[in-house]
Design a protein around this motif. Structure first.
Motif, PDB file in Angstrom:
ATOM      1  N   GLU A 138       0.250  13.249  12.698  1.00 32.69           N
ATOM      2  CA  GLU A 138       1.314  13.416  11.704  1.00 32.69           C
ATOM      3  C   GLU A 138       0.749  13.445  10.293  1.00 32.69           C
ATOM      4  OE1 GLU A 138       5.080  11.282  14.030  1.00 32.69           O
ATOM      5  OE2 GLU A 138       3.871  10.136  12.595  1.00 32.69           O
ATOM      6  N   ARG A 139      -0.190  12.543  10.041  1.00 36.20           N
ATOM      7  CA  ARG A 139      -0.795  12.510   8.711  1.00 36.20           C
ATOM      8  C   ARG A 139      -1.558  13.800   8.420  1.00 36.20           C
ATOM      9  NH1 ARG A 139      -5.595  11.201   6.428  1.00 36.20           N
ATOM     10  NH2 ARG A 139      -6.556  10.760   8.440  1.00 36.20           N
TER      11      ARG A 139
ATOM     12  N   LEU B 143       3.280   8.781  -0.712  1.00 31.89           N
ATOM     13  CA  LEU B 143       2.226   7.856  -0.290  1.00 31.89           C
ATOM     14  C   LEU B 143       2.354   6.490  -0.963  1.00 31.89           C
ATOM     15  CD1 LEU B 143      -1.096   9.938  -0.201  1.00 31.89           C
ATOM     16  CD2 LEU B 143       0.168   9.026   1.725  1.00 31.89           C
TER      17      LEU B 143
ATOM     18  N   ARG C 254       1.016  16.713   8.005  1.00 28.70           N
ATOM     19  CA  ARG C 254       1.733  16.567   6.740  1.00 28.70           C
ATOM     20  C   ARG C 254       0.841  16.987   5.574  1.00 28.70           C
ATOM     21  NH1 ARG C 254       2.794  11.460   7.062  1.00 28.70           N
ATOM     22  NH2 ARG C 254       1.167  10.702   5.668  1.00 28.70           N
TER      23      ARG C 254
ATOM     24  N   TYR D 122       3.822  14.707  -2.606  1.00 27.06           N
ATOM     25  CA  TYR D 122       3.115  14.035  -1.515  1.00 27.06           C
ATOM     26  C   TYR D 122       2.578  12.678  -1.968  1.00 27.06           C
ATOM     27  CZ  TYR D 122      -0.290  13.325   2.248  1.00 27.06           C
ATOM     28  OH  TYR D 122      -1.012  12.819   3.295  1.00 27.06           O
TER      29      TYR D 122
ATOM     30  N   THR E   1       0.042   9.034  14.944  1.00 30.24           N
ATOM     31  CA  THR E   1      -0.006   8.721  13.507  1.00 30.24           C
ATOM     32  C   THR E   1      -1.011   9.601  12.784  1.00 30.24           C
ATOM     33  OG1 THR E   1       0.578   6.430  13.981  1.00 30.24           O
ATOM     34  CG2 THR E   1      -0.379   6.892  11.823  1.00 30.24           C
ATOM     35  N   GLU E   2      -2.188   9.754  13.398  1.00 31.66           N
ATOM     36  CA  GLU E   2      -3.238  10.576  12.773  1.00 31.66           C
ATOM     37  C   GLU E   2      -2.834  12.048  12.749  1.00 31.66           C
ATOM     38  OE1 GLU E   2      -8.046  11.409  13.310  1.00 31.66           O
ATOM     39  OE2 GLU E   2      -7.077   9.813  14.457  1.00 31.66           O
TER      40      GLU E   2
ATOM     41  N   GLU F 145      -6.340  10.032  -0.853  1.00 30.03           N
ATOM     42  CA  GLU F 145      -6.712  10.975   0.193  1.00 30.03           C
ATOM     43  C   GLU F 145      -7.427  12.140  -0.450  1.00 30.03           C
ATOM     44  OE1 GLU F 145      -3.519  12.225   2.705  1.00 30.03           O
ATOM     45  OE2 GLU F 145      -3.007  10.196   3.345  1.00 30.03           O
TER      46      GLU F 145
END
Length: 660
Positions: free
Chosen positions: A190-191, A235, A194, A231, A187-188, A281
């Motif tokens: 991929e984030r 989110l 991305r 993006y 998950t981390e 972010e």
């Protein structure tokens, strides 16, 4: 107790990468090897940030290793002019060795980069059981292999390639003994990947891995042609936007005179949310900063200033309300990418930016574009202002929130409450009595077993537009709430009625205009802030008489009599009956009660409080009259309804039957 020797030989000097192995938690996160691999990804991203790479490929292999490949310039493989070792070997084996120092003079390899200490990949190497680096540069392919931070295969040329074909590939085998879990956080990763694709327009980022339960590897690719705007939309896909997403990108231009360097600045996308959690972010030179820092503070300052100017320009601020930065920024969802020449982070994990100048930089480049957008989109600006003002009002209420007075952990019953002996709400009653003198009579007239008395001084606050947090600022309302044992609540709330102390709560006021006013104020309180008590049938209105008729004795067979009349109509009815009996006016007398305080306890008991002889009206709202009731309360009790009230009184005033 043993004596420990402390001498010159007791001091240990850790050299090379030994400090990292001894205390890995000082240099990276040790929950999983994800962060040490992020250091390699960040190096590839720095090549892309500088404009030298167009693709970053990450692959998780079946043997647990991870490789990062870019098509940048390739790490130099020649000998360092002073150290005498290949540069690629220095980068992976020496702390504080890298190409990201000396930025202002132009002597470094990067103008903007996330790396700044020269520590990152050397930490990766120190905590890996094996690490391979393959470099394509100047038509040649070189390779060097490390184990536990030491060279096991010196740098060697292993082939040739086209001169234009360049880049670096690093493959890492993390050493499991340094990490709580050997598994990467997918998950981390991929984030992170991305986000790199979002922040690097034109750069394609991919992750190849074999998902659990499958045999064939799969590749995820990220490419965002619309950058930050698309993006952020991803989110907040499940949240409700209040206004459209606004995006801007501004960097210091050439020829600029000031404190900042050409190329520094920020790109951001933001919006305000009606509901849902606010996704946010931030990045500095493509490095994620989950704990924020001075660049986020700069954006917050710019947004606050722009919205404040808009509110003041359009005169939208209500009297007595002061909007603060958190009121404006509390509902903002944003993605921020700052570009800072010489970033300073808190700790090696770079979770938070600490440059003071970054605040000024981001605020300077972000404020004007946002203010311009607000004034070009006035409706959106007014919606944002409305959200900020609501937040400010909620904050001001919470600061002034008044709690129930408590002692020994429980609410303290009001001292002026005369309670009853029964605790059974099926039979006990509370009378809210207007005035202390009437309260004194009511105390003597009551049935002390089942009837309680709470005298009220003066008129209760008009609570129709008072927020629940402010109710207890009024002593009378505080005492009522404590006495009945139920907290204020809304129509859609599920209040706890287990503490209800009385089954009947009766409003007992004088039978005149002032008494009616107090009655309406109390009904407003219960309708607005205790609606469950109304709907469950706990609220009543007592009806004391306005007139008393004393009839003289008519011989031995007809003793003196007393009649009580609720109003003029009832009085007329009593007089008509007496006239039919043939009594002349000199045979009886009529007196008018100026208030409850004029009644002696026996009279008050007989007319108003004794269950057998009193008149007690239950307060109910018919099922189909909810909207009508609301509109009547708004018209009668709303602060902004003076004009409507006046028009209503002029129109209907002649129909009112009041005793003035």
């Amino acid at each position: 107790m043993s004596k420990t020797q402390y001498s010159e030989s007791s001091i240990t000097v850790l050299k090379g990468l030994d400090p990292v192995k001894e205390r890995p938690g000082m240099y990276t996160r040790t929950d999983s090897p994800t962060h040490i691999c992020q250091e390699v990804i960040d190096n590839a991203a720095d090549e892309a940030l500088g404009g030298f790479a167009t693709e970053i490929k990450v692959e998780i292999h079946d043997d647990g290793s991870l490789s990062v490949k870019d098509n940048g310039r390739g790490i130099p493989v020649g000998l360092h002019p002073t150290e005498g070792l290949p540069v690629v070997e220095l980068v992976f084996t020496q702390l504080h060795a890298g190409g990201k120092f000396d930025k202002k003079s132009g002597g470094g390899a990067y103008a903007f980069s996330g790396g700044l200490h020269g520590v990152g990949v050397s930490v990766t190497n120190a905590l890996s059981s094996r690490l391979e680096v393959t470099v394509k540069r100047e038509g040649q392919i070189h390779r060097i292999v490390f184990s536990d931070g030491h060279v096991i295969e010196p740098l060697a040329q292993i082939g040739k390639c086209a001169v234009r074909d360049s880049g670096t590939e690093v493959r890492v085998w993390p050493n499991g003994k340094y990490f709580e879990s050997p598994n990467y956080s997918i998950t981390e990763l991929e984030r992170l990947l991305r986000a790199k694709a979002v922040l690097l327009p034109g750069v394609e980022v991919s992750l190849t891995r074999t998902p659990k339960g499958q045999t064939e590897p799969q590749t995820q690719t990220w490419h965002y042609p619309n950058g930050l705007k698309s993006y952020l939309s991803d989110l907040i896909s499940e949240a409700q936007e209040a206004v459209p997403v606004f995006a801007s990108e501004n960097y210091i231009p050439a020829g600029h005179d000031g404190d900042f360097t050409v190329g520094e600045g920020a790109a951001f996308a933001l919006t305000w949310l009606e509901e849902g959690s606010c996704a946010s972010e931030s990045y500095v030179n493509l490095i994620p900063t989950p704990l924020g820092g001075t660049h986020e503070a700069g954006l917050k300052q710019a947004v606050f200033q722009a919205v404040s100017n808009f509110i003041n320009h359009h005169n939208l601020l209500p009297r007595g309300v002061k909007v603060q930065s958190d009121d404006v920024f509390g509902k903002v969802a944003f993605v921020l990418s700052a570009r800072v020449l010489d970033p300073q982070f808190q700790g090696q994990t770079k979770d938070k930016l600490t440059n003071r100048d970054a605040l000024k930089l981001v605020a300077a480049v972000s404020g004007d574009p946002l203010e311009l957008w607000l004034n070009q989109n006035v409706e959106a600006g007014k919606k944002i202002a409305e959200l900020a003002i609501k937040q400010a009002q909620a904050r001001m209420r919470s600061v002034k929130k008044i709690e129930k007075k408590k002692g020994s952990g429980v609410a303290v019953l009001p001292g002026k409450l005369t309670d009853c002996e029964s605790e059974d709400i099926r039979e006990n009653e509370l009378f809210l009595v207007e005035g202390d003198s009437a309260g004194g009579s009511a105390k003597l007239a009551r049935d002390k077993a089942t009837q309680a008395i709470l005298p009220l001084r003066g008129k209760v606050l008009n609570s129709f537009e008072v927020h629940a947090d402010q109710l207890f600022g009024n002593a009378e309302i505080h005492d009522i709430s404590v006495a009945i044992g139920v907290d204020p609540h809304g129509v859609n709330d599920n209040p706890d009625l287990s503490g209800l102390r009385y089954g009947k709560i009766a409003i007992l006021s004088d039978a005149d205009v002032d008494g009616s006013h107090i009655q309406v104020l109390l009904l407003t309180l219960f309708y607005r802030h205790f609606p469950k008590l109304v709907s469950d049938g706990h609220i009543y209105v007592a009806q004391p008489p306005l007139f008393r008729v004393d009839v003289n004795a008519q011989g031995k067979n007809k003793p003196a009599r007393k009649f009580y009349a609720l109003d003029q109509n009832e009085l007329d009815g009593i007089l008509e009956r007496l006239n039919k009996e043939g009594l002349s006016e000199n045979k009886y007398s009529i007196s008018r009660f100026k208030g409850l305080g004029e009644m002696n306890p026996d009279q008050l008991k007989d007319t108003t409080m004794h269950p057998d002889t009193r008149r007690l009206l239950q307060v109910r709202i018919p099922e189909d009259a909810g909207d009508e009731t609301q509109s009547i309360f708004v018209k009668l009790m709303g602060k902004g309804e003076a004009a409507n009230r006046r028009a209503w009184m002029e129109r209907e005033g002649d129909t009112a039957e009041v005793d003035i």
